[in-house]
Design an enzyme around this catalytic site. Sequence first.
Site, short mmCIF file in Angstrom:
data_model
loop_
_atom_site.label_atom_id
_atom_site.label_comp_id
_atom_site.label_asym_id
_atom_site.label_seq_id
_atom_site.Cartn_x
_atom_site.Cartn_y
_atom_site.Cartn_z
N LYS A 35 8.84 -23.25 -34.20
CA LYS A 35 8.00 -22.05 -34.23
C LYS A 35 8.80 -20.81 -34.62
O LYS A 35 8.43 -20.06 -35.51
CB LYS A 35 7.34 -21.80 -32.85
CG LYS A 35 6.35 -22.85 -32.45
CD LYS A 35 5.65 -22.49 -31.14
CE LYS A 35 6.59 -22.40 -29.95
NZ LYS A 35 7.31 -23.65 -29.64
N THR A 36 9.92 -20.62 -33.93
CA THR A 36 10.73 -19.45 -34.21
C THR A 36 11.29 -19.54 -35.62
O THR A 36 11.35 -18.56 -36.35
CB THR A 36 11.85 -19.32 -33.17
OG1 THR A 36 11.25 -19.28 -31.87
CG2 THR A 36 12.68 -18.07 -33.38
N ASP A 220 6.35 -13.69 -31.63
CA ASP A 220 6.86 -14.95 -31.07
C ASP A 220 6.58 -14.97 -29.56
O ASP A 220 6.40 -13.92 -28.95
CB ASP A 220 8.38 -15.05 -31.32
CG ASP A 220 8.88 -16.50 -31.21
OD1 ASP A 220 8.06 -17.41 -30.94
OD2 ASP A 220 10.10 -16.72 -31.41
N GLU A 221 6.53 -16.15 -28.97
CA GLU A 221 6.32 -16.29 -27.51
C GLU A 221 5.06 -15.56 -27.06
O GLU A 221 5.03 -14.91 -26.01
CB GLU A 221 7.53 -15.76 -26.72
CG GLU A 221 8.87 -16.33 -27.14
CD GLU A 221 9.20 -17.65 -26.47
OE1 GLU A 221 8.33 -18.20 -25.75
OE2 GLU A 221 10.32 -18.16 -26.68
N GLN A 251 4.35 -23.27 -22.26
CA GLN A 251 5.56 -22.55 -21.89
C GLN A 251 5.27 -21.16 -21.33
O GLN A 251 6.12 -20.28 -21.34
CB GLN A 251 6.50 -22.42 -23.10
CG GLN A 251 7.06 -23.76 -23.54
CD GLN A 251 8.12 -23.58 -24.62
OE1 GLN A 251 9.21 -23.08 -24.36
NE2 GLN A 251 7.80 -23.98 -25.84
N ARG A 606 15.10 -27.46 -23.30
CA ARG A 606 16.25 -26.74 -23.87
C ARG A 606 17.31 -27.72 -24.36
O ARG A 606 18.20 -27.37 -25.12
CB ARG A 606 16.91 -25.80 -22.84
CG ARG A 606 16.06 -24.67 -22.27
CD ARG A 606 15.34 -23.89 -23.33
NE ARG A 606 13.97 -24.37 -23.50
CZ ARG A 606 13.23 -24.11 -24.57
NH1 ARG A 606 13.71 -23.42 -25.57
NH2 ARG A 606 12.01 -24.58 -24.66
N1 LIG Z 1 12.08 -28.86 -40.54
C1 LIG Z 1 13.19 -28.82 -39.78
N2 LIG Z 1 14.26 -29.57 -40.13
C2 LIG Z 1 15.38 -29.54 -39.37
N3 LIG Z 1 15.52 -28.82 -38.27
C3 LIG Z 1 14.50 -28.05 -37.86
C4 LIG Z 1 13.29 -28.01 -38.61
N4 LIG Z 1 12.45 -27.17 -37.97
C5 LIG Z 1 13.12 -26.71 -36.89
N5 LIG Z 1 14.34 -27.22 -36.81
C6 LIG Z 1 15.37 -26.98 -35.76
O1 LIG Z 1 14.80 -27.37 -34.51
C7 LIG Z 1 15.26 -26.53 -33.47
C8 LIG Z 1 14.10 -25.90 -32.74
O2 LIG Z 1 13.48 -24.92 -33.53
P1 LIG Z 1 12.90 -23.58 -32.93
O3 LIG Z 1 13.87 -22.99 -31.99
O4 LIG Z 1 12.39 -22.75 -34.04
O5 LIG Z 1 11.69 -24.19 -32.09
P2 LIG Z 1 10.61 -23.44 -31.22
O6 LIG Z 1 9.31 -24.11 -31.50
O7 LIG Z 1 10.68 -21.99 -31.43
O8 LIG Z 1 11.06 -23.82 -29.74
P3 LIG Z 1 10.75 -23.05 -28.37
O9 LIG Z 1 9.32 -23.38 -28.05
O10 LIG Z 1 11.67 -23.65 -27.40
O11 LIG Z 1 10.95 -21.59 -28.62
C9 LIG Z 1 16.17 -25.51 -34.13
O12 LIG Z 1 17.51 -25.94 -34.01
C10 LIG Z 1 15.70 -25.52 -35.56
O13 LIG Z 1 16.71 -25.10 -36.44
MG LIG Z 2 11.09 -20.37 -30.19
#
Ligand SMILES: Nc1ncnc2c1ncn2[C@@H]1O[C@H](COP(=O)(O)OP(=O)(O)OP(=O)(O)O)[C@@H](O)[C@H]1O
Ligand SMILES: [Mg+2]
Length: 724
Positions: A35-36, A220-221, A251, A606
């Site tokens: 997402k981020t 975000d969040e 979350q 995490r």
């Molecule tokens: N398409 C992709 N290919 C490889 N790695 C990815 C891809 N998309 C995301 N990632 C990696 O996965 C991990 C999680 O991504 P991110 O932190 O953006 O998730 P999130 O959904 O924001 O999580 P949270 O809900 O905990 O905030 C990061 O290390 C990111 O670089």
């Molecule tokens: Mg995130």
Amino acid sequence: MDVSELLDSLNDRQRDVVAAPKQNMLVLAGAGSGKTRVLVQRIAWLMKVENVSPHSILAVTFTNKAAAEMRARVEQTVDGNTHGMWIGTFHGLAHRLLRMHFQEAKLPQSFQVLDSDDQIRLVKRIVRSLELDEKKWPPKQFVWYINGKKDEGLRPQHIDAQFDPSEELFVKVYKAYQDTCDRAGLVDFAELLLRAHELWLHNPELLSHYQQRFAHVLVDEFQDTNAIQYAWLTMLGKAQSKVMIVGDDDQSIYGWRGAKIENIERFLAEYNDAQTIRLEQNYRSTANILNASNKLIGNNSNRMGKELWTDGDAGEKISIYTAFNEIDEARFIAGRIKQWRDNGGKLDEVAILYRSNAQSRLLEEALLQGQLPYRIYGGQRFFERQEIKDALAYLRLINNRDDDAAFERIINTPTRGIGNQTVAIIRDAARGAETTLWQACQQMLQAEQLKGRSAKTITSFINLIDQLEDDSGNLDLDQQANLVINQSGLKAMYQAEKGERAAQRIENLNELVTACQTFESDPELLEEQTPLTSFLTHAALESGESQADEYEAAVQLMTMHSAKGLEFPLVFIAGLEEGMFPSQQSVEEIGRLEEERRLCYVGMTRAMKKLYLCHAESRRLYGQEKYHKASRFLRELPEECVEEIRMQSQVSRPKNVGKFSNTITLETFENTGFKLGQNVKHAKFGEGVVLNYEGSGAQSRIQVNFADVGSKWLVVEYANLQAI
Ligand SMILES: Nc1ncnc2c1ncn2[C@@H]1O[C@H](COP(=O)(O)OP(=O)(O)OP(=O)(O)O)[C@@H](O)[C@H]1O
Ligand SMILES: [Mg+2]
């Protein structure tokens, strides 16, 4: 990075988000699904492909750290230019707006932000000026009320309390507080948001300027926004702007602070053209970690429903460690971190997470002992916390009346009517007579240089300290600390504050008593030092031990709340016990229990490679040994994803843990031949249970709790202990 690269590293769903036409969007997805990452790439896409100026972009995230990281990542992706882009937290952005438009916001140019400590102090003053009984009306209660109302967008004049006399009083305090703030140009955190909202409400031209400017608003969040944040945001992003919100209902962990998950549904209702995109592939965690987290959160009801999968490896199983006690838990964690480092892992890849800040003390101790640099994220080290320093200052002054730093710290804490002026006079006198503050007081009292109220208040302070020493001098260290914390008025002072923060402070004070109870003076120094002196030295050394410096790789310690959005290859969660996590209060209320479960989900997700979940069978809390059941969250995990690490001891112990399929055995202590919890026999002291150990080889010492004579430290080599 060129345009095709922007999309290369994404899956189809993620690409749909990043390369979407200009539209309102909700990205709803579980932890670690990117997402981020897509939010950052979307900003880059807008700039590079849609030629959107950074000037037209506003992005909101949850913490300052996340904002800084987001800016850095955007800069990296677009090679530099983010000038004019607004990236920040809701509070940070509101603050910026108010600074720029202080006149429209009806604030003086030099307005100051009040932090929460200042806010409590101010409300206290108001409560006193209204001659309310602080015991009956704890100031913190008013603070909560005021902030709560501000979060709902309500000023005193909006509240109709005609038929409710107690609410009438709250409104009166709110009004008096607000008048004081307005006169002095003070703005508390909730006020930042409320004023920024009112800025929109009362200045349509200004609002329309910003609506036109910020063509793209990204959040975000989003699951943790409260009512006023939502209102501010939607006013800004209703007309021309396109809004993209990113969040995960699973979350949402700030309900206790007014965050509303329902804002997600509200957004969908109000922006009925918004497209919802779900991301379902997780890139962060191994399959074992992910599947276990999914199973856990599946026990909550009323979810928006999401499934997460990974095509990564199963990875190692999640290890559940059943510690004998809390010391064993901390030591186990430090041991595993050492192993990680010895196998080539870096320390900054490791995080230890816990439910409450007070839990950090033992973990800190174990890390210090193991010479593992660490940093406490979003908090202070135990012995540096305000309430701990207050309590230690009392103990220090009891121990040594000439300790000026301690004297200064507590002369008017809790407040006892000794003003700055009086303290300045004492300081001058001490300087003149080249003596300490304590002695200066005594001399001035004898010479009758202090008069009236000052003489009275100073005399009673001096008597208090003398009395504390008389009352506690013969007690054991922990009882001494307990008595001092209570009789000095410190505990009552923090209790009166109410609220989450005050509760943490009380927890920390209790933890200090526990620290005294388990503290073992260096036996070689006991001849020369009282246990109190030796404890104070220990505390001073630990707090003096600087945090790992900024560039040194260090283990990170933090609460699960502050771990939001972050990721680490190796994660430990400590204290998974009923009554700790989930916390006692939450167990009684279904809504709160579900929020605890979401917090556990946040904690577990995490972890990237390896996750340890730890709980202790017994734990000293508030100076008492407590037996807690393992957390229900452990029992909710699927057996095939976990393995149990458990010492094989002969001691009969409460069997709390559900049966897990894989059990491996922990080694005995280095060279001692004994294990924690083992029953042993000593020729003189009789039978006992092994509690603790330290050192190795000829140095190793072992702590045994003997049935008849209590706990003793023995040098293993000479003790001739027999296993029984
Ligand atoms: N398409 C992709 N290919 C490889 N790695 C990815 C891809 N998309 C995301 N990632 C990696 O996965 C991990 C999680 O991504 P991110 O932190 O953006 O998730 P999130 O959904 O924001 O999580 P949270 O809900 O905990 O905030 C990061 O290390 C990111 O670089
Ligand atoms: Mg995130």
